[in-house]
Design a protein around this motif. Structure first.
Motif, mmCIF file in Angstrom:
data_model
loop_
_atom_site.group_PDB
_atom_site.id
_atom_site.type_symbol
_atom_site.label_atom_id
_atom_site.label_comp_id
_atom_site.label_asym_id
_atom_site.label_seq_id
_atom_site.Cartn_x
_atom_site.Cartn_y
_atom_site.Cartn_z
ATOM 1 N N HIS A 1 21.170 9.678 -16.557
ATOM 2 C CA HIS A 1 21.018 10.148 -15.015
ATOM 3 C C HIS A 1 21.099 9.058 -14.323
ATOM 4 C CE1 HIS A 1 20.043 14.104 -16.531
ATOM 5 N NE2 HIS A 1 18.969 13.703 -17.259
ATOM 6 N N GLY A 2 21.776 7.894 -14.814
ATOM 7 C CA GLY A 2 21.817 6.693 -13.940
ATOM 8 C C GLY A 2 20.434 5.917 -13.817
ATOM 9 N N ILE A 3 20.372 5.211 -12.773
ATOM 10 C CA ILE A 3 19.025 4.630 -12.461
ATOM 11 C C ILE A 3 18.766 4.818 -10.839
ATOM 12 C CG2 ILE A 3 19.441 2.706 -14.139
ATOM 13 C CD1 ILE A 3 20.314 1.031 -11.772
ATOM 14 N N GLY A 4 19.341 5.793 -10.260
ATOM 15 C CA GLY A 4 19.067 5.888 -8.706
ATOM 16 C C GLY A 4 18.580 7.407 -8.488
ATOM 17 N N GLY A 5 19.298 7.954 -7.450
ATOM 18 C CA GLY A 5 18.874 9.159 -6.909
ATOM 19 C C GLY A 5 18.945 10.410 -7.951
ATOM 20 N N LYS A 6 19.798 10.489 -8.978
ATOM 21 C CA LYS A 6 19.840 11.246 -9.892
ATOM 22 C C LYS A 6 18.678 11.299 -10.706
ATOM 23 C CE LYS A 6 24.866 12.266 -9.954
ATOM 24 N NZ LYS A 6 26.003 12.335 -10.776
ATOM 25 N N ALA A 7 18.290 9.958 -11.243
ATOM 26 C CA ALA A 7 17.353 9.723 -12.244
ATOM 27 C C ALA A 7 15.850 10.208 -11.558
ATOM 28 C CB ALA A 7 17.200 8.463 -12.650
ATOM 29 N N ARG A 8 15.687 9.763 -10.149
ATOM 30 C CA ARG A 8 14.582 10.094 -9.362
ATOM 31 C C ARG A 8 14.150 11.581 -9.514
ATOM 32 N NH1 ARG A 8 11.180 7.407 -5.731
ATOM 33 N NH2 ARG A 8 12.621 5.644 -6.069
ATOM 34 N N ALA A 9 15.312 12.274 -9.023
ATOM 35 C CA ALA A 9 15.359 13.665 -8.886
ATOM 36 C C ALA A 9 14.974 14.683 -10.187
ATOM 37 C CB ALA A 9 16.723 14.357 -8.558
ATOM 38 N N LYS A 10 15.659 14.010 -11.425
ATOM 39 C CA LYS A 10 15.336 14.600 -12.734
ATOM 40 C C LYS A 10 13.817 14.382 -13.001
ATOM 41 C CE LYS A 10 16.325 16.531 -16.604
ATOM 42 N NZ LYS A 10 16.780 18.110 -16.601
ATOM 43 N N ILE A 11 13.164 13.157 -12.777
ATOM 44 C CA ILE A 11 11.879 12.692 -13.153
ATOM 45 C C ILE A 11 10.871 13.875 -12.118
ATOM 46 C CG2 ILE A 11 9.885 11.010 -12.671
ATOM 47 C CD1 ILE A 11 12.229 8.851 -13.422
ATOM 48 N N GLU A 12 11.198 13.938 -11.089
ATOM 49 C CA GLU A 12 10.341 14.640 -10.140
ATOM 50 C C GLU A 12 10.403 16.314 -10.439
ATOM 51 O OE1 GLU A 12 12.269 13.937 -6.212
ATOM 52 O OE2 GLU A 12 10.878 12.018 -5.832
ATOM 53 N N GLU A 13 11.630 16.629 -11.020
ATOM 54 C CA GLU A 13 11.902 17.893 -11.506
ATOM 55 C C GLU A 13 10.789 18.285 -12.886
ATOM 56 O OE1 GLU A 13 15.266 20.575 -14.090
ATOM 57 O OE2 GLU A 13 15.767 18.909 -12.773
ATOM 58 N N ILE A 14 10.990 17.308 -13.731
ATOM 59 C CA ILE A 14 10.132 17.509 -14.779
ATOM 60 C C ILE A 14 8.781 17.247 -14.652
ATOM 61 C CG2 ILE A 14 9.519 16.090 -17.200
ATOM 62 C CD1 ILE A 14 12.372 15.198 -17.291
ATOM 63 N N SER A 15 8.399 16.410 -13.696
ATOM 64 C CA SER A 15 7.060 16.198 -13.296
ATOM 65 C C SER A 15 6.273 17.372 -12.682
ATOM 66 C CB SER A 15 6.732 15.144 -12.250
ATOM 67 O OG SER A 15 5.333 14.709 -11.779
ATOM 68 N N ALA A 16 7.094 18.085 -11.773
ATOM 69 C CA ALA A 16 6.867 19.503 -11.038
ATOM 70 C C ALA A 16 6.738 20.421 -12.358
ATOM 71 C CB ALA A 16 7.736 19.830 -10.153
ATOM 72 N N THR A 17 7.584 20.592 -13.178
ATOM 73 C CA THR A 17 7.812 21.801 -14.111
ATOM 74 C C THR A 17 6.401 21.617 -14.993
ATOM 75 O OG1 THR A 17 10.204 21.691 -14.063
ATOM 76 C CG2 THR A 17 9.115 22.827 -16.047
ATOM 77 N N TYR A 18 6.227 20.431 -15.262
ATOM 78 C CA TYR A 18 4.958 20.590 -16.487
ATOM 79 C C TYR A 18 3.791 20.118 -15.780
ATOM 80 C CZ TYR A 18 8.870 21.200 -19.577
ATOM 81 O OH TYR A 18 9.952 21.664 -20.335
ATOM 82 N N GLY A 19 3.608 19.971 -14.398
ATOM 83 C CA GLY A 19 2.370 19.510 -13.788
ATOM 84 C C GLY A 19 1.903 18.188 -14.082
ATOM 85 N N LEU A 20 2.617 17.225 -14.288
ATOM 86 C CA LEU A 20 2.287 16.081 -14.664
ATOM 87 C C LEU A 20 1.825 15.258 -13.409
ATOM 88 C CD1 LEU A 20 5.143 15.153 -17.056
ATOM 89 C CD2 LEU A 20 2.721 15.985 -17.650
#
Length: 522
Positions: free
Chosen positions: A125-144
């Motif tokens: 997902h690159g190293i910028g906005g797409k990566a940040r969005a993916k991390i935030e999505e995973i964090s929210a999905t699994y309550g991390l």
């Protein structure tokens, strides 16, 4: 409970029709002087939580490193989705859909969460906005609860663990290996993690769960494999076996308890902390007006969710940080301005929270690690000269007395299992007959047998007048060993809890602030 006993099996996953996602057959791994794994057989079913239990040095970590491609087996095969695959590197394992969260984290302290997560996976997902969005999505999905911009060195142990879990999910793992994932969590957080694992299982993912907490294993696992002395001794249905029976399969003895019956508390004040505060620029106070007193023969237990100031409290007492206000008195002498070496030489023992960062030099032999923190004391030195032979002889004694399982005192500390590393540290600290012991998570990551041995050593020293500041995420350990318990929340200490009357749930509520919220609402 036998290896050949029939097990209830769910329907195969429709997408592949393959029920067994991991099949380990005849795996053997040898190191100089020791056989870590011998003829291991394990079958893990898709969409299940499969627990792996065994005493320290039983070979669990070696087996998982083989499965993750960190090490290569000498004999045997590993099949993923019914196909034998060569796992020569972590890249091979990741390509096969395997991810691992190690007990000792693999994070770069000087990088942000985002930088740690994308490192080596920039193509996803690159190293910028797409990566940040993916991390935030995973964090929210699994309550991390992970923020991509946080600097890892500022995170507590619990948050670091969640970053590691996020890294695995980010790389698309379908088989997730978790090594002691609940070691840093309070009961409420354990329940949340288990809910997340059940959710992962419901989506078809498979979890291999390594733990020494047998009640937790029985609660969350669908099946349990027991390893003893490097080989599999059987499987068990968690619904049809007790924790005591599991312990007997693991170590051949009953499940120990930390219960302490007699009081040994005296009137002699050993450690007294008054008005201790720690402030850092731009953030809320890390510690606020801490008062505590520990007497000879007393264990004062501190409970708290990671990141609430307990690590900083230990570091200030040990001279690793300079307090903003307050005083620390040891045996009637103000030691607030003393450096760590002087504090150690005065008779303050220290079992650190992170044994790899603050307790051991991993690429040094055991006998050199025995000297750490005590280089100026006998038997490690005489006058101005070090005494290697005396230190080596005493290391042999520690290995025998504390049951450190190793082929030699000359092997590197990195070659020992986590529990045996911990026993070496405990033996080193107790060998100098400290007046006070600062013990941060002294039994984290050790098996039930080693746990009982460490408890016995602390109890014996307590009877002889040792004062102990015990910080632990194991609430049963705190309740069983402590004479008094206090909770640290957002850098402040609560009032005293009576161990004989408080429950783990009571402490968990105080640790998360729920008890205060209930009081305000009433």
């Amino acid at each position: 409970m036998s290896k050949d006993a029939p097990q209830d099996r769910p329907s195969p996953t429709p997408s592949t029709g393959i029920d067994n996602v991991v099949e380990v057959r005849g795996v053997t791994k040898r190191f100089p002087g020791v056989v870590a794994n011998k003829d291991i057989d394990i079958t893990v079913r898709r969409g299940t939580i499969h627990a792996l239990v065994g005493e320290n040095g039983a070979g669990k970590s070696t087996l998982m490193k083989i499965l993750y491609g960190v090490q290569k087996q000498d004999e045997g095969t590993i099949a993923i989705d019914g196909k034998v695959v060569p796992l020569n590197s972590p890249s091979d394992a990741i390509a096969a859909g395997i991810g691992m969260v190690f007990q000792h984290f693999k994070l770069a302290d000087n990088l942000t969460v985002l930088e740690n997560v994308v490192l080596g996976a920039e193509k996803l997902h690159g190293i910028g906005g797409k990566a940040r969005a993916k991390i935030e999505e995973i964090s929210a999905t699994y309550g991390l609860g992970i923020r991509p911009g946080d600097l890892v060195e500022k995170l507590g142990v619990g948050d670091r663990q969640r970053v590691e879990i996020l890294k695995v999910l980010y790389r698309g793992a379908k088989i997730i290996i978790l090594d002691e994932p609940t070691a840093v969590l309070v009961p409420q957080e354990v329940d949340e993690l288990f809910d997340n694992l059940i959710g992962l299982k419901g989506e078809g993912l498979t979890v291999i769960f390594i733990s020494h907490k047998l009640d937790e294993v029985r609660k969350v696992a669908d099946e349990i494999t027991v390893i003893r002395r490097g080989t599999t001794v059987g499987t068990a249905d968690p619904k049809q076996i007790t924790s005591r029976q599991l312990a007997e399969m693991m170590v051949g003895s009953e499940l120990p308890t930390p219960e302490t019956t007699e009081s040994t508390v005296t009137d002699k004040v050993v450690l007294d902390v008054r008005g201790l505060s720690l402030r850092e620029l731009g953030v809320a106070p890390v510690l606020s007006d801490i008062d505590l007193t520990i007497h000879a023969g007393e264990v004062l237990g501190i409970a708290g969710v990671e990141g609430n100031g307990q690590a900083e409290l230990v570091e200030v007492i040990m001279g690793m940080r300079e307090p903003s206000a307050g005083h620390i008195t040891y045996l009637g002498q103000d030691i607030t301005d003393w450096d760590t070496r002087r504090i150690r030489e005065s008779g303050v023992g220290f079992i650190p929270e992170d044994r790899h960062r603050h307790g051991l030099v991993l690429e040094a032999p055991l006998w050199e690690n025995r000297m750490l923190g005590h280089q100026t004391e006998e038997p490690n030195s005489k006058g101005m000269m070090l005494s290697p032979k005396a230190a080596q002889a005493d290391t042999v004694r520690i290995v025998e007395q504390y049951d450190v399982r190793t082929p030699s005192i000359n092997v590197m500390a990195s070659s020992l299992s986590g529990g045996n590393q911990q026993k070496l540290i405990v033996g080193r600290e107790m060998s100098h007959h400290p007046k006070v012991l600062i013990a941060a998570h002294p039994t984290r990551g050790v098996d039930v047998g080693a746990q009982a041995a460490i408890w016995d050593h602390i109890r014996d020293a307590r009877r002889e007048g040792l004062a102990v500041l015990l910080i632990s995420a194991d609430l049963d350990e705190l309740i069983g060993l402590s004479d008094t318990i206090r909770v640290i929340l957002r850098g402040r200490l609560s009032g005293e809890f009576e161990p004989s009357k408080v429950t783990a749930e009571d402490l968990g509520a105080a640790m998360t602030g729920a008890s205060h919220d209930e009081e305000r609402a009433s």
